[in-house]
Design a protein around this motif. Sequence first.
Motif, short mmCIF file in Angstrom:
data_model
loop_
_atom_site.label_atom_id
_atom_site.label_comp_id
_atom_site.label_asym_id
_atom_site.label_seq_id
_atom_site.Cartn_x
_atom_site.Cartn_y
_atom_site.Cartn_z
N PRO A 211 0.81 -1.23 0.00
CA PRO A 211 0.00 0.00 0.00
C PRO A 211 0.84 1.27 0.00
O PRO A 211 0.43 2.29 -0.57
CB PRO A 211 -0.84 -0.13 1.28
N ALA A 212 2.02 1.23 0.63
CA ALA A 212 2.89 2.41 0.60
C ALA A 212 3.36 2.71 -0.82
O ALA A 212 3.37 3.87 -1.26
CB ALA A 212 4.09 2.21 1.53
N LEU A 213 3.72 1.67 -1.56
CA LEU A 213 4.10 1.84 -2.97
C LEU A 213 2.95 2.41 -3.77
O LEU A 213 3.13 3.30 -4.61
CB LEU A 213 4.54 0.49 -3.54
N TYR A 214 1.74 1.91 -3.52
CA TYR A 214 0.57 2.42 -4.23
C TYR A 214 0.35 3.90 -3.94
O TYR A 214 0.09 4.69 -4.86
CB TYR A 214 -0.67 1.63 -3.82
N ARG A 215 0.48 4.32 -2.68
CA ARG A 215 0.27 5.73 -2.34
C ARG A 215 1.33 6.62 -2.98
O ARG A 215 1.02 7.71 -3.48
CB ARG A 215 0.27 5.91 -0.82
N VAL A 216 2.57 6.17 -2.97
CA VAL A 216 3.64 6.95 -3.58
C VAL A 216 3.39 7.13 -5.08
O VAL A 216 3.53 8.23 -5.62
CB VAL A 216 5.00 6.27 -3.33
N ALA A 217 3.01 6.04 -5.75
CA ALA A 217 2.77 6.10 -7.20
C ALA A 217 1.53 6.92 -7.52
O ALA A 217 1.53 7.72 -8.47
CB ALA A 217 2.63 4.69 -7.77
N ALA A 218 0.47 6.74 -6.74
CA ALA A 218 -0.81 7.41 -7.04
C ALA A 218 -0.75 8.91 -6.80
O ALA A 218 -1.51 9.66 -7.40
CB ALA A 218 -1.93 6.80 -6.20
N THR A 219 0.16 9.36 -5.93
CA THR A 219 0.20 10.79 -5.59
C THR A 219 1.34 11.54 -6.29
O THR A 219 1.60 12.69 -5.96
CB THR A 219 0.38 10.96 -4.07
N GLU A 220 1.98 10.90 -7.24
CA GLU A 220 3.15 11.53 -7.86
C GLU A 220 2.83 12.91 -8.45
O GLU A 220 3.62 13.84 -8.34
CB GLU A 220 3.70 10.63 -8.97
N ARG A 221 1.64 13.05 -9.04
CA ARG A 221 1.26 14.31 -9.68
C ARG A 221 0.17 15.07 -8.93
O ARG A 221 -0.37 16.05 -9.44
CB ARG A 221 0.82 14.05 -11.13
N VAL A 222 -0.17 14.62 -7.72
CA VAL A 222 -1.18 15.31 -6.92
C VAL A 222 -0.56 16.57 -6.31
O VAL A 222 0.55 16.53 -5.77
CB VAL A 222 -1.72 14.40 -5.80
N THR A 223 -1.25 17.69 -6.41
CA THR A 223 -0.75 18.94 -5.83
C THR A 223 -1.68 19.41 -4.71
O THR A 223 -2.89 19.23 -4.78
CB THR A 223 -0.65 20.04 -6.90
N SER A 233 8.46 24.93 -0.48
CA SER A 233 7.95 24.62 -1.82
C SER A 233 6.44 24.79 -1.85
O SER A 233 5.72 24.45 -0.92
CB SER A 233 8.32 23.19 -2.20
N PHE A 234 5.95 25.39 -2.97
CA PHE A 234 4.52 25.62 -3.16
C PHE A 234 4.19 25.46 -4.64
O PHE A 234 4.87 26.01 -5.49
CB PHE A 234 4.13 27.03 -2.69
N PRO A 235 3.13 24.71 -4.95
CA PRO A 235 2.35 23.86 -4.05
C PRO A 235 3.11 22.59 -3.69
O PRO A 235 4.07 22.22 -4.37
CB PRO A 235 1.11 23.56 -4.88
N ILE A 236 2.68 21.92 -2.66
CA ILE A 236 3.27 20.63 -2.29
C ILE A 236 2.80 19.58 -3.30
O ILE A 236 1.61 19.48 -3.58
CB ILE A 236 2.87 20.22 -0.86
N THR A 237 3.74 18.84 -3.85
CA THR A 237 3.42 17.78 -4.81
C THR A 237 3.72 16.42 -4.19
O THR A 237 4.75 16.23 -3.58
CB THR A 237 4.24 17.95 -6.10
N GLY A 238 2.78 15.49 -4.39
CA GLY A 238 2.94 14.16 -3.82
C GLY A 238 2.19 14.04 -2.50
O GLY A 238 1.10 14.59 -2.35
N LEU A 239 2.78 13.35 -1.55
CA LEU A 239 2.16 13.20 -0.24
C LEU A 239 2.33 14.48 0.57
O LEU A 239 3.38 15.13 0.53
CB LEU A 239 2.79 12.03 0.51
N ARG A 240 1.28 14.84 1.30
CA ARG A 240 1.32 16.02 2.16
C ARG A 240 1.11 15.57 3.60
O ARG A 240 0.26 14.72 3.87
CB ARG A 240 0.22 17.01 1.76
N TYR A 241 1.88 16.13 4.52
CA TYR A 241 1.77 15.78 5.92
C TYR A 241 1.39 17.02 6.73
O TYR A 241 2.08 18.04 6.67
CB TYR A 241 3.09 15.18 6.43
N HIS A 242 0.27 16.91 7.45
CA HIS A 242 -0.28 18.04 8.20
C HIS A 242 -0.18 17.76 9.69
O HIS A 242 -0.67 16.73 10.16
CB HIS A 242 -1.74 18.27 7.80
#
Length: 308
Positions: A211-223, A233-242
């Motif tokens: 599942p970690a591999l899936y999240r990394v791949a699925a969020t590659e282009r998510v902003t 950096s703005f916007p944050i691309t990939g995984l975001r941690y709040h």
Amino acid sequence: MDPDKIEGLNEVQNTVYRTALKLYSLQKLCQLHLIDVSLIETVLLRHRPQLQPDGTFSIPDLSLSLQVLFNRASQDNLRQVEPRASQLTLSLLIAINDRNGTGFIPLRAAAATLIALSADSLSAKYKALFQLAVHGSAGNHATGNQITRSNLRLLLSDLKQVPMVVSEDDAFCDVESAVRSCFQGVLNPGIPEDKFIAWCCSEPSILLWIPALYRVAATERVTHQVKCAICKSFPITGLRYHCLKCLNFNLCQVCFLTGQSIKRHQGTHPVVEHCIQTSMKEEIQLLARTLRNNLLGRRCRRKEAQRR
């Protein structure tokens, strides 16, 4: 393969994500992000190529099957596939499943590796792995459409070889512990597909990298329309941690996974991971949780001071 690029990921502190990022580099290098589960099942499992009596491929036969696989992927995706994709994937499968240089690779092991490293959804991967464990092994005894302990043991042994190729297998639990976990409370000789998938979705230690591999791949282009509090950096691309303790504190995946921090944010603070863009309603809920955490923390400290 580019070992220098993979070794650069050793700065990632979280073992699971370090493994996932290394495997993601191999997935992209071998063009496995263009392969889905149905294609693997069609080429390798339904139209079975030349197999030995013990259910193994010879390396030349596996090479031909991979060429067919990537040709089909090119036609289905209408995208140009790297000409060396089949050869790179063959080298990867040999490194994972034929360390002793026998010249033969089990069909089950090759299919399990390709399914786990494919670009398909987690549910599709888990369903395919279940069917592979039940029907994809020569000499195994299936109990209806259920997976037995012995079949699960073989499947997990194959999957455990995958992190070993990037030297990251020590952090994941052993096969026997995983089998006991899956069959906990089960008296029957086998378990059905829904129970197996539910167990996989609970993210057992031995499979955490999938599942970690899936999240990394699925969020590659998510902003995410927020700024990283450390690298700016703005916007944050990939995984975001709040952070749920610091007000308006967000980290990009690079800063978070490499342990970057500043004075007002501590590594013990609760953090939530975002794979997709959040709505305004969700942002308000995050703010409310952050305020509640701060207020409760102050109240606890005040009570402790009064008690002392």
